[in-house]
Design an enzyme around this catalytic site. Structure first.
Site, short mmCIF file in Angstrom:
data_model
loop_
_atom_site.label_atom_id
_atom_site.label_comp_id
_atom_site.label_asym_id
_atom_site.label_seq_id
_atom_site.Cartn_x
_atom_site.Cartn_y
_atom_site.Cartn_z
N LYS A 83 0.86 -1.19 0.00
CA LYS A 83 0.00 0.00 0.00
C LYS A 83 0.89 1.24 0.00
CE LYS A 83 -4.34 0.88 2.45
NZ LYS A 83 -4.97 0.69 3.76
C1 E4P Z 1 -8.35 1.61 3.82
O1 E4P Z 1 -7.53 0.87 3.33
C2 E4P Z 1 -8.17 2.31 5.09
O2 E4P Z 1 -7.42 1.46 5.94
C3 E4P Z 1 -9.46 2.58 5.82
O3 E4P Z 1 -10.57 2.18 5.08
C4 E4P Z 1 -9.55 3.93 6.42
O4 E4P Z 1 -10.78 4.05 7.10
P1 E4P Z 1 -11.07 5.20 8.16
O5 E4P Z 1 -11.35 6.46 7.42
O6 E4P Z 1 -12.29 4.72 8.89
O7 E4P Z 1 -9.85 5.31 9.03
#
Ligand code: E4P
Length: 218
Positions: A83
């Site tokens: 990522k």
């Molecule tokens: C996606 O890969 C992120 O880890 C995640 O969906 C972020 O979500 P949040 O906005 O609830 O922290």
């Protein structure tokens, strides 16, 4: 539509994997911090539980270090998706890792044109954050609609739309209607999808009525 769980909690991951409905996992540095576990062994453990893509995020922001981190993460298991953030350096790393055959999830996407850049960089997944846009009174699902429409115009792009920052079932419903490829959701949101009061009520009636028959199937 694929279901990923957005967590670094190995117990939740095991629990959901046992349903047979889980297609992958996404983590991020905040979720790793919350888990209190060592990052690299945890990713290895998750990759042993789930066959599908497991997103593991780089920690640096400069190109050289991100690339080294990405290669190290990718070496953990074949199903690691590295990522990277949607920055110029992140997309350079995306291009290089993608060209080498590594899955890449480009994260922190908040505009359709950022998603265009990620597709051109060869991302396996683009992660638009719908909940964080909704938090600012912007329309997160409209962003998904725009990206799905744009990607549909260019069949040579293979980047999958991974709806992230999902907060409730309506985000999932709308994602399915729009034809998004993947949703990544907190464990509680996935578990909540089973529930309907009429299911509980109907089942209670069927159980009671069956008892009245005095019969047994087995
Ligand atoms: C996606 O890969 C992120 O880890 C995640 O969906 C972020 O979500 P949040 O906005 O609830 O922290």
């Amino acid at each position: 539509m694929k279901f990923f769980v957005d967590t670094a909690d190995i117990n939740d991951i095991r629990d959901l994997a046992s349903t047979g409905l889980l297609d992958g996992v996404t983590t991020n540095p905040s979720l790793i911090a919350k888990s209190g576990k060592q990052f690299l062994p945890l990713i290895e453990e998750i990759c042993g539980v789930v066959d599908g893509p497991v997103s593991a995020e780089v920690a640096s922001t400069d190109y050289e270090t991100m690339l080294k981190e990405g290669k190290k993460l990718a070496a953990i298991a074949d199903n690691v998706a590295v990522k990277v953030p949607l920055t110029p350096a992140g997309l350079k790393v995306c291009k290089e890792l993608s060209d080498a055959g590594t899955m890449v999830n480009v994260t922190l996407c908040f505009s359709a044109l950022q998603a265009v850049l990620a597709a051109k960089a060869g991302a396996t997944f683009i992660s638009p954050f719908v909940g964080r846009l909704d938090d600012l009174s912007q329309d997160g699902m409209q962003l998904i609609a725009d990206i799905v429409q744009i990607y549909g115009n260019y069949p040579e792009w293979y980047t999958e739309v991974l709806v992230a920052s999902v907060r409730h079932p309506v985000h999932i419903l709308e994602s399915a209607k729009l034809g998004a490829d993947v949703v990544t959701c907190p464990p509680a949101v996935i578990k909540g999808l089973y529930n309907h009061p009429l299911t509980d009520k109907g089942l209670a009636t069927f159980v009671d009525d069956w008892k009245k028959t005095g019969q047994s199937i087995l």
